[in-house]
Design a protein around this motif. Structure first.
Motif, PDB file in Angstrom:
ATOM      1  N   GLY A 177       0.819  -1.212   0.000  1.00  0.00           N
ATOM      2  CA  GLY A 177       0.000   0.000   0.000  1.00  0.00           C
ATOM      3  C   GLY A 177       0.849   1.256   0.000  1.00  0.00           C
ATOM      4  N   VAL A 178       1.872   1.290   0.838  1.00  0.00           N
ATOM      5  CA  VAL A 178       2.759   2.458   0.897  1.00  0.00           C
ATOM      6  C   VAL A 178       3.527   2.605  -0.415  1.00  0.00           C
ATOM      7  CG1 VAL A 178       4.776   3.456   2.045  1.00  0.00           C
ATOM      8  CG2 VAL A 178       2.945   2.438   3.410  1.00  0.00           C
ATOM      9  N   SER A 179       4.007   1.505  -0.962  1.00  0.00           N
ATOM     10  CA  SER A 179       4.753   1.557  -2.236  1.00  0.00           C
ATOM     11  C   SER A 179       3.882   2.115  -3.356  1.00  0.00           C
ATOM     12  CB  SER A 179       5.263   0.164  -2.611  1.00  0.00           C
ATOM     13  OG  SER A 179       6.184  -0.290  -1.659  1.00  0.00           O
ATOM     14  N   VAL A 180       2.664   1.640  -3.441  1.00  0.00           N
ATOM     15  CA  VAL A 180       1.757   2.146  -4.477  1.00  0.00           C
ATOM     16  C   VAL A 180       1.490   3.633  -4.251  1.00  0.00           C
ATOM     17  CG1 VAL A 180      -0.615   2.006  -5.364  1.00  0.00           C
ATOM     18  CG2 VAL A 180       0.699  -0.082  -5.011  1.00  0.00           C
ATOM     19  N   ALA A 181       1.276   4.037  -3.005  1.00  0.00           N
ATOM     20  CA  ALA A 181       1.021   5.453  -2.709  1.00  0.00           C
ATOM     21  C   ALA A 181       2.209   6.332  -3.094  1.00  0.00           C
ATOM     22  CB  ALA A 181       0.703   5.620  -1.224  1.00  0.00           C
ATOM     23  N   VAL A 228      -6.705   8.167  -7.326  1.00  0.00           N
ATOM     24  CA  VAL A 228      -7.234   7.172  -6.384  1.00  0.00           C
ATOM     25  C   VAL A 228      -7.889   5.983  -7.070  1.00  0.00           C
ATOM     26  CG1 VAL A 228      -9.521   8.190  -5.965  1.00  0.00           C
ATOM     27  CG2 VAL A 228      -8.366   6.941  -4.137  1.00  0.00           C
ATOM     28  N   TRP A 229      -8.495   6.190  -8.225  1.00  0.00           N
ATOM     29  CA  TRP A 229      -9.162   5.074  -8.889  1.00  0.00           C
ATOM     30  C   TRP A 229      -8.167   4.116  -9.536  1.00  0.00           C
ATOM     31  CZ3 TRP A 229      -8.638   4.767 -14.175  1.00  0.00           C
ATOM     32  CH2 TRP A 229      -8.327   5.947 -14.859  1.00  0.00           C
ATOM     33  N   ILE A 230      -6.895   4.492  -9.555  1.00  0.00           N
ATOM     34  CA  ILE A 230      -5.839   3.566  -9.985  1.00  0.00           C
ATOM     35  C   ILE A 230      -5.105   3.021  -8.764  1.00  0.00           C
ATOM     36  CG2 ILE A 230      -3.631   3.363 -11.204  1.00  0.00           C
ATOM     37  CD1 ILE A 230      -4.701   5.378 -13.235  1.00  0.00           C
ATOM     38  N   GLU A 231      -4.747   3.909  -7.841  1.00  0.00           N
ATOM     39  CA  GLU A 231      -3.985   3.511  -6.655  1.00  0.00           C
ATOM     40  C   GLU A 231      -4.731   2.497  -5.785  1.00  0.00           C
ATOM     41  OE1 GLU A 231      -1.250   7.099  -5.041  1.00  0.00           O
ATOM     42  OE2 GLU A 231      -3.415   7.394  -4.876  1.00  0.00           O
ATOM     43  N   ALA A 232      -5.987   2.802  -5.458  1.00  0.00           N
ATOM     44  CA  ALA A 232      -6.742   1.952  -4.526  1.00  0.00           C
ATOM     45  C   ALA A 232      -6.892   0.517  -5.031  1.00  0.00           C
ATOM     46  CB  ALA A 232      -8.097   2.580  -4.219  1.00  0.00           C
ATOM     47  N   PRO A 233      -7.404   0.313  -6.241  1.00  0.00           N
ATOM     48  CA  PRO A 233      -7.540  -1.083  -6.683  1.00  0.00           C
ATOM     49  C   PRO A 233      -6.201  -1.779  -6.904  1.00  0.00           C
ATOM     50  CG  PRO A 233      -8.217   0.414  -8.444  1.00  0.00           C
ATOM     51  CD  PRO A 233      -7.982   1.244  -7.226  1.00  0.00           C
ATOM     52  N   LEU A 234      -5.197  -1.018  -7.328  1.00  0.00           N
ATOM     53  CA  LEU A 234      -3.882  -1.616  -7.544  1.00  0.00           C
ATOM     54  C   LEU A 234      -3.276  -2.093  -6.223  1.00  0.00           C
ATOM     55  CD1 LEU A 234      -1.688  -2.305  -9.610  1.00  0.00           C
ATOM     56  CD2 LEU A 234      -0.716  -0.022  -9.208  1.00  0.00           C
ATOM     57  N   ILE A 287      -5.867   5.699   1.100  1.00  0.00           N
ATOM     58  CA  ILE A 287      -6.937   6.674   1.371  1.00  0.00           C
ATOM     59  C   ILE A 287      -6.899   7.229   2.790  1.00  0.00           C
ATOM     60  CG2 ILE A 287      -8.460   5.639  -0.355  1.00  0.00           C
ATOM     61  CD1 ILE A 287     -10.030   4.409   2.059  1.00  0.00           C
ATOM     62  N   GLY A 288      -5.899   6.837   3.569  1.00  0.00           N
ATOM     63  CA  GLY A 288      -5.804   7.282   4.955  1.00  0.00           C
ATOM     64  C   GLY A 288      -5.545   8.773   5.071  1.00  0.00           C
ATOM     65  N   THR A 289      -5.579   9.244   6.292  1.00  0.00           N
ATOM     66  CA  THR A 289      -5.370  10.660   6.570  1.00  0.00           C
ATOM     67  C   THR A 289      -3.962  11.093   6.163  1.00  0.00           C
ATOM     68  OG1 THR A 289      -4.544  10.244   8.800  1.00  0.00           O
ATOM     69  CG2 THR A 289      -6.939  10.510   8.550  1.00  0.00           C
ATOM     70  N   SER A 290      -3.742  12.390   6.202  1.00  0.00           N
ATOM     71  CA  SER A 290      -2.412  12.912   5.861  1.00  0.00           C
ATOM     72  C   SER A 290      -1.364  12.408   6.854  1.00  0.00           C
ATOM     73  CB  SER A 290      -2.427  14.436   5.830  1.00  0.00           C
ATOM     74  OG  SER A 290      -2.811  14.960   7.091  1.00  0.00           O
ATOM     75  N   LYS A 291      -1.767  12.152   8.099  1.00  0.00           N
ATOM     76  CA  LYS A 291      -0.833  11.600   9.091  1.00  0.00           C
ATOM     77  C   LYS A 291      -0.337  10.224   8.653  1.00  0.00           C
ATOM     78  CE  LYS A 291      -0.537  14.562  12.444  1.00  0.00           C
ATOM     79  NZ  LYS A 291       0.724  15.186  12.771  1.00  0.00           N
TER      80      LYS A 291
END
Length: 184
Positions: free
Chosen positions: A94-98, A105-111, A139-143
């Protein structure tokens, strides 16, 4: 005609109410107590040691993990390898994709979710809440976004370890429950 209705009703009810749904009421108590203590410990640490604006130690996927490790302790997906490995692998993905994929988001989230499932399958650490762990990194907060790869260590790995240690205690307090499953 009534005999056919009874047979059909029995057949339908077999698919709705199956043997695994009949659980001893004592199991409900231990599932409740384990989940309460596991999530409670994570929430306590968050409220005691983190500022109110840093509510990042208690992530949603831990609720789903609690269902497995306290309520379905015999499930292969509730075992320690799956709990810890599934969360850790999914967090890293998840972090790597972000970090590496453009902020769409419609690419990042499903990927992130799809790659997490694939990685968990390859490593034999399939843990359904891991998909949520990967998604939270996107999709998490900025923190959470600011944590980067540290997200995989805390809150993910440290929280999963708390759930695991709590499961070891509460799932082994009675002779009717045993966690983790013994290899056959």
């Amino acid at each position: 005609m009534p005999k056919k209705t009874v047979k059909r009703t029995f057949r339908i009810s077999k698919y709705i109410i199956y043997r695994e749904t009949f659980v001893d009421y004592k199991e409900y108590f231990w599932s409740f107590l384990g989940a309460f203590m596991g999530i409670g410990l994570i929430a306590y640490i968050q409220s005691r040691y983190l500022l109110e604006v840093e509510n990042i130690f208690l992530i949603g996927s831990f609720g789903a993990s609690s269902v497995l490790v306290y309520g379905a302790i015999n499930s292969p997906m509730a075992q320690p390898r799956n709990l810890l490995g599934g969360h850790l692998i999914s967090a890293l993905i998840g972090v790597s994709v972000a970090k590496w994929i453009p902020d769409i988001v419609w690419i990042e989230a499903p990927l992130a979710v799809a790659l997490s499932i694939l990685a968990m399958q390859f490593t034999k650490t399939l843990h359904p809440p891991g998909g949520a762990t990967a998604l939270i990194a996107i999709i998490g907060t900025s923190k959470i976004q600011e944590l980067g790869y540290y997200y995989a260590l805390s809150p993910v790995l440290s929280g999963a370890l708390i759930l695991y240690l709590t499961a070891l205690v509460f799932n082994n307090l009675t002779k009717h429950r045993s966690y983790p499953l013994k290899k056959r």
